[in-house]
Design a protein around this motif. Sequence first.
Motif, PDB file in Angstrom:
ATOM      1  N   PHE A  12       0.850  -1.189   0.000  1.00 34.06           N
ATOM      2  CA  PHE A  12       0.000   0.000   0.000  1.00 34.06           C
ATOM      3  C   PHE A  12       0.887   1.241   0.000  1.00 34.06           C
ATOM      4  O   PHE A  12       2.073   1.183   0.328  1.00 34.06           O
ATOM      5  CB  PHE A  12      -0.931   0.026   1.220  1.00 34.06           C
ATOM      6  CG  PHE A  12      -0.225   0.135   2.538  1.00 34.06           C
ATOM      7  CD1 PHE A  12       0.119   1.375   3.066  1.00 34.06           C
ATOM      8  CD2 PHE A  12       0.105  -0.998   3.271  1.00 34.06           C
ATOM      9  CE1 PHE A  12       0.778   1.476   4.287  1.00 34.06           C
ATOM     10  CE2 PHE A  12       0.762  -0.909   4.496  1.00 34.06           C
ATOM     11  CZ  PHE A  12       1.101   0.340   5.000  1.00 34.06           C
ATOM     12  N   GLY A  13       0.311   2.368  -0.339  1.00 37.08           N
ATOM     13  CA  GLY A  13       1.057   3.625  -0.341  1.00 37.08           C
ATOM     14  C   GLY A  13       1.725   3.860  -1.669  1.00 37.08           C
ATOM     15  O   GLY A  13       1.111   3.736  -2.725  1.00 37.08           O
ATOM     16  N   ALA A  14       2.997   4.186  -1.635  1.00 29.24           N
ATOM     17  CA  ALA A  14       3.848   4.410  -2.813  1.00 29.24           C
ATOM     18  C   ALA A  14       3.281   5.434  -3.762  1.00 29.24           C
ATOM     19  O   ALA A  14       3.350   6.619  -3.493  1.00 29.24           O
ATOM     20  CB  ALA A  14       4.109   3.087  -3.516  1.00 29.24           C
ATOM     21  N   TYR A  15       2.695   4.996  -4.873  1.00 24.83           N
ATOM     22  CA  TYR A  15       2.298   5.922  -5.934  1.00 24.83           C
ATOM     23  C   TYR A  15       1.281   6.938  -5.451  1.00 24.83           C
ATOM     24  O   TYR A  15       1.251   8.071  -5.908  1.00 24.83           O
ATOM     25  CB  TYR A  15       1.750   5.143  -7.118  1.00 24.83           C
ATOM     26  CG  TYR A  15       2.756   4.209  -7.723  1.00 24.83           C
ATOM     27  CD1 TYR A  15       3.901   4.695  -8.352  1.00 24.83           C
ATOM     28  CD2 TYR A  15       2.593   2.828  -7.635  1.00 24.83           C
ATOM     29  CE1 TYR A  15       4.841   3.847  -8.895  1.00 24.83           C
ATOM     30  CE2 TYR A  15       3.519   1.973  -8.185  1.00 24.83           C
ATOM     31  CZ  TYR A  15       4.651   2.479  -8.818  1.00 24.83           C
ATOM     32  OH  TYR A  15       5.578   1.622  -9.342  1.00 24.83           O
ATOM     33  N   ALA A  16       0.432   6.554  -4.517  1.00 29.12           N
ATOM     34  CA  ALA A  16      -0.574   7.490  -4.024  1.00 29.12           C
ATOM     35  C   ALA A  16       0.043   8.525  -3.106  1.00 29.12           C
ATOM     36  O   ALA A  16      -0.450   9.636  -2.987  1.00 29.12           O
ATOM     37  CB  ALA A  16      -1.682   6.727  -3.281  1.00 29.12           C
ATOM     38  N   ASP A  17       1.119   8.185  -2.435  1.00 27.56           N
ATOM     39  CA  ASP A  17       1.753   9.090  -1.475  1.00 27.56           C
ATOM     40  C   ASP A  17       3.253   8.843  -1.499  1.00 27.56           C
ATOM     41  O   ASP A  17       3.775   8.089  -0.691  1.00 27.56           O
ATOM     42  CB  ASP A  17       1.183   8.832  -0.074  1.00 27.56           C
ATOM     43  CG  ASP A  17       1.712   9.830   0.955  1.00 27.56           C
ATOM     44  OD1 ASP A  17       2.464  10.739   0.556  1.00 27.56           O
ATOM     45  OD2 ASP A  17       1.362   9.700   2.137  1.00 27.56           O
ATOM     46  N   PRO A  18       3.972   9.446  -2.460  1.00 24.93           N
ATOM     47  CA  PRO A  18       5.411   9.175  -2.598  1.00 24.93           C
ATOM     48  C   PRO A  18       6.151   9.324  -1.272  1.00 24.93           C
ATOM     49  O   PRO A  18       5.946  10.273  -0.532  1.00 24.93           O
ATOM     50  CB  PRO A  18       5.853  10.240  -3.607  1.00 24.93           C
ATOM     51  CG  PRO A  18       4.634  10.513  -4.416  1.00 24.93           C
ATOM     52  CD  PRO A  18       3.491  10.421  -3.429  1.00 24.93           C
ATOM     53  N   GLY A  19       7.021   8.393  -1.012  1.00 25.78           N
ATOM     54  CA  GLY A  19       7.793   8.420   0.214  1.00 25.78           C
ATOM     55  C   GLY A  19       7.173   7.608   1.334  1.00 25.78           C
ATOM     56  O   GLY A  19       7.811   7.327   2.331  1.00 25.78           O
ATOM     57  N   ARG A  20       5.912   7.218   1.185  1.00 24.32           N
ATOM     58  CA  ARG A  20       5.258   6.406   2.203  1.00 24.32           C
ATOM     59  C   ARG A  20       4.814   5.102   1.548  1.00 24.32           C
ATOM     60  O   ARG A  20       4.101   5.122   0.547  1.00 24.32           O
ATOM     61  CB  ARG A  20       4.039   7.110   2.785  1.00 24.32           C
ATOM     62  CG  ARG A  20       3.198   6.216   3.701  1.00 24.32           C
ATOM     63  CD  ARG A  20       1.950   6.944   4.186  1.00 24.32           C
ATOM     64  NE  ARG A  20       1.017   6.041   4.837  1.00 24.32           N
ATOM     65  CZ  ARG A  20       1.095   5.647   6.096  1.00 24.32           C
ATOM     66  NH1 ARG A  20       2.083   6.073   6.836  1.00 24.32           N
ATOM     67  NH2 ARG A  20       0.204   4.834   6.613  1.00 24.32           N
ATOM     68  N   SER A  21       5.233   4.004   2.095  1.00 21.66           N
ATOM     69  CA  SER A  21       4.814   2.712   1.585  1.00 21.66           C
ATOM     70  C   SER A  21       4.997   1.662   2.668  1.00 21.66           C
ATOM     71  O   SER A  21       5.693   1.880   3.656  1.00 21.66           O
ATOM     72  CB  SER A  21       5.602   2.329   0.328  1.00 21.66           C
ATOM     73  OG  SER A  21       6.985   2.219   0.613  1.00 21.66           O
TER      74      SER A  21
END
Length: 199
Positions: free
Chosen positions: A93-102
């Motif tokens: 989850f995360g990544a592309y939707a919120d760069p730097g958070r995954s």
Amino acid sequence: TFAERFIEGDNFGQTIRTSLNSTNGRYMVAVLSNIGLSQGSGKCINIFEEQSDRSHECVAVLCLPSTDVFTGDDRASFGRGFDIVDGVCLAGFGAYADPGRSGIAFFRRDNQTQVWSFVSVIEPPAVNPGENPEYFGTSIVLEKTSGKTAVIGSPSSAVGILKTPPPDVPTPAGGSVYLLTLSNQDVWSVQDKMQDPFS
């Protein structure tokens, strides 16, 4: 039933994985869908099991837990990479939707009750200065025998200069692939890190 909750346009079937339930011998199909987006729970992984008449019944729906730890972007990107083997399921989850958070959500099935539960989040491994593992969990592959070994893709996790043509052009380069193993205490740990040989 879970199946009755599926709505038109929820992209049911956008990603599919298969495995076997070793406790009852039933074939499993795990399907990613957007059904939870309209209900606030985000994307979900729907687990079907084969029945005696060869039909498939939805026995579980895996989503990120309803806590403040997870953002709306986390829920919207849940399952962008996922795999399932027997009683283990990992979903990025995360990544592309919120760069730097995954991160990766770890789910486990109780072999006695057959109930799936969220266990923990696998955080991105520590990286060297200047590196950002913002796409950790984009791709996930579980070892097919026990599910206790995982290979995790983290593309574009490093910023560097390509060593191959075009030379000396600063650009996001490389990436990493991590090998993780699961302990008897349900803790995942990094055993190896592979990097792009051209970065």
